[in-house]
Design a protein around this motif. Structure first.
Motif, mmCIF file in Angstrom:
data_model
loop_
_atom_site.group_PDB
_atom_site.id
_atom_site.type_symbol
_atom_site.label_atom_id
_atom_site.label_comp_id
_atom_site.label_asym_id
_atom_site.label_seq_id
_atom_site.Cartn_x
_atom_site.Cartn_y
_atom_site.Cartn_z
ATOM 1 N N ARG A 180 13.561 -4.289 3.103
ATOM 2 C CA ARG A 180 12.151 -4.121 3.469
ATOM 3 C C ARG A 180 11.340 -5.292 2.930
ATOM 4 N NH1 ARG A 180 8.330 1.260 3.303
ATOM 5 N NH2 ARG A 180 6.354 0.130 3.155
ATOM 6 N N ASP A 218 7.214 -6.287 2.905
ATOM 7 C CA ASP A 218 5.879 -5.766 3.231
ATOM 8 C C ASP A 218 4.893 -6.908 3.417
ATOM 9 O OD1 ASP A 218 6.681 -3.060 2.929
ATOM 10 O OD2 ASP A 218 6.548 -3.277 0.759
ATOM 11 N N PRO A 219 4.421 -7.148 4.655
ATOM 12 C CA PRO A 219 3.458 -8.226 4.855
ATOM 13 C C PRO A 219 2.066 -7.844 4.345
ATOM 14 C CG PRO A 219 3.939 -7.149 6.949
ATOM 15 C CD PRO A 219 4.823 -6.503 5.921
ATOM 16 N N PRO A 279 1.147 -0.878 10.272
ATOM 17 C CA PRO A 279 1.830 -0.856 11.564
ATOM 18 C C PRO A 279 0.791 -0.818 12.679
ATOM 19 C CG PRO A 279 2.684 0.878 10.119
ATOM 20 C CD PRO A 279 1.491 0.298 9.432
ATOM 21 N N SER A 282 4.700 3.864 15.691
ATOM 22 C CA SER A 282 5.266 3.187 14.521
ATOM 23 C C SER A 282 5.246 4.114 13.306
ATOM 24 C CB SER A 282 4.449 1.936 14.184
ATOM 25 O OG SER A 282 4.592 0.955 15.178
ATOM 26 N N LEU A 283 4.118 4.793 13.105
ATOM 27 C CA LEU A 283 3.981 5.663 11.938
ATOM 28 C C LEU A 283 4.908 6.879 12.027
ATOM 29 C CD1 LEU A 283 0.104 5.348 11.561
ATOM 30 C CD2 LEU A 283 1.785 4.644 9.845
ATOM 31 N N PHE A 285 5.035 4.107 1.545
ATOM 32 C CA PHE A 285 3.937 3.753 2.427
ATOM 33 C C PHE A 285 4.517 3.261 3.749
ATOM 34 C CE2 PHE A 285 2.378 3.619 -1.865
ATOM 35 C CZ PHE A 285 1.134 4.221 -1.759
ATOM 36 N N PRO A 286 3.705 3.303 4.817
ATOM 37 C CA PRO A 286 4.207 2.881 6.129
ATOM 38 C C PRO A 286 4.865 1.504 6.079
ATOM 39 C CG PRO A 286 2.085 3.928 6.394
ATOM 40 C CD PRO A 286 2.320 3.803 4.908
ATOM 41 N N ARG A 287 5.902 1.360 6.856
ATOM 42 C CA ARG A 287 6.691 0.134 6.848
ATOM 43 C C ARG A 287 6.350 -0.724 8.057
ATOM 44 N NH1 ARG A 287 13.118 -0.772 5.548
ATOM 45 N NH2 ARG A 287 13.311 -2.694 6.729
ATOM 46 N N THR A 288 6.166 -2.006 7.817
ATOM 47 C CA THR A 288 5.932 -2.999 8.870
ATOM 48 C C THR A 288 6.932 -4.118 8.652
ATOM 49 O OG1 THR A 288 3.562 -2.543 8.709
ATOM 50 C CG2 THR A 288 4.200 -4.517 9.897
#
Lengths: 303, 303
Positions: A162, A164-165, A201, B123-124, B160-163
């Motif tokens: 993972r 994270d930006p 996202p 996405s979420l 936390f949400p992943r991007t």
């Protein structure tokens, strides 16, 4: 140059066999970044070059081979492994010391190239330790491809490392030649930095810059220009540095996130960059931080 | 304009209370993106504007409230919820149809603004469904803050949400006025696109561009210039589009990843962009894809 960005190991991450990690663990030339509760364990008796560890060092540290990651190989084909160890930092023998990542970087305890390799290693270990169980079904995950992938034996779900930006922005008021900086309550006393926030996202980088700036400072943003990026291994962030033109100037600070937020003139910014932390009313993040570079380059380029 | 980038919902993601999702679920004006195994369930009987669903639509679809995400509110304060449903697409009543995200975008089944909101929602939900259990200890996770965070009751671990940031690059041979495109074996017949790859922990954007280009094509890269970004909700990617100057020209293709990889002249590229998919030997990704925009802008700007 920003810190953590000079990793020259060859990760061969897309061409991994299932035996490479075990092979590297058996190879006596292999070097280790031992990571105890997020801190790097270094030799401090002056015996090992740069304090790097070899297999015999790990013996007493309860190495967690199942969550180790093979980072890559250097020019001499020496393998580097990031190895979580279960020993508490306080229980380490005297010849070792566990040092947090921020101090490793600020005190320049590793060369730029080793620091980059360590950044990658500690990011991957953080990710591995938070993916020991499958998020889909709750069963144990097995590392694959030298730790670059984790796979669930029960349901087949795969997870990949993972990153994270985060958008980090120097907001510039061009008409008045000022930039916007803020300080979070958890910053070192007197330090101000660029505003920043995780890209969510469904957002572009530019949308995230506009949303975060509005949420934290109330400022509206016009043009956004990309400048540079930096890996930030606490735990596995990608900092995306931009310049953002302010199209409104009245600050409405988010009082939870920020203790202060204000405009700084060119002269003030110049003084902050040349002031050591804690020696003046306001100081900037240290060289190597992308916020420092955004501030420095703004001063140098728009002269 | 790139697709998925026009979400205008206000997510208020940093200011969520623990009751907002429940409140929105009770509110009859709330609208739903129902997601069945990754596909969007739309009304196809022409009754609902844009095929959006309301609470009564969900009744027979086995909604999974525990993995729902409150995306945000529109200008009229209507809440939008992304709701995973357990019903199989084939078992849906006739007035509904489950449509994959790519088709929703290519067939323009939603307005740009709704498409952006759906991108964020799907996405979420993908992230929520792969984080039902804690990766650290294996226990069940509980959604918090309207689904924007998940928390383990057993060990306290938060996710936390992943991007996932991906570098996508149009590689340009400036001396010969050509660009490098490749085709993956899983592309539609005849389609060529920019090379691309995930940014790994510990890499800058620029390093990832150089590494991926070398791995996939053998080409060495000189300068890298950021151009634009795009959220790509399959499942939760951030495409970071750049131009990369080639400093070597001989292609050594990765035969596993790519079925073909070659240089295209300006004239060939122009023809590809104006060719509908499948109607010529080579075609480009459709408008709305960032690869299309990188190709189009290269042609327009360097004329």
């Amino acid at each position: 140059m920003v810190a953590f960005s000079s990793n020259i190991l060859d990760s061969r991450s897309e061409y991994r066999t299932e035996t490479e990690l075990d092979d590297a663990l058996k190879e006596p030339t292999t070097r280790y970044f031992a990571i105890a509760q997020g801190k790097l364990v270094m030799r401090v008796d002056g015996v090992a070059p740069e304090g790097l560890l070899a297999a015999p060092d790990l013996a007493a540290m309860q190495p967690q081979n199942a969550d180790a990651v093979l980072i890559g190989w250097d020019r001499d084909n020496v393998a580097f492994i990031a190895m979580p160890v279960a020993i508490e930092a306080d229980d380490l023998p005297e010849m070792y010391k566990a040092i947090d990542t921020r101090s490793v970087y600020r005190q320049a305890l590793l060369t730029e190239e080793k620091l980059g390799a360590y950044a990658q290693g500690t990011s991957l270990v953080s990710w591995a330790l938070t993916n020991r169980f499958c998020g889909t079904c709750g069963c144990a995950m097995t590392p694959k491809a030298g730790g670059y992938r984790r796979s669930c034996q029960a349901c087949g779900h795969n997870v990949f490392p993972r990153t994270d930006p985060v958008a980090i922005m120097l907001i510039v008021d061009e008409a008045n030649d000022r930039c916007l900086l803020g300080r979070s309550p958890h910053f070192a006393p007197g330090m101000y930095s660029c505003l920043a926030g995780f890209i969510e996202p469904g957002e572009t980088i530019e949308d995230a810059v506009r949303r975060e700036t509005r949420e934290e400072s109330g400022i509206r943003i016009d043009r956004v220009r990309y400048h540079a990026s930096q890996p930030w291994p606490m735990p596995h962030t990608l900092m995306i540095g931009v310049y953002a033109e302010a199209k409104s100037l009245d600050i409405a600070r988010d009082t939870v996130e920020l203790e202060d937020c204000r405009w700084f003139s060119r002269t003030e910014t110049e003084a902050m960059l040349s002031t050591a932390l804690g020696q003046a009313d306001a100081s900037a993040p240290p060289p190597g931080a992308i916020a420092h570079r955004l501030m420095r380059d703004w001063l140098d380029w728009s002269r």
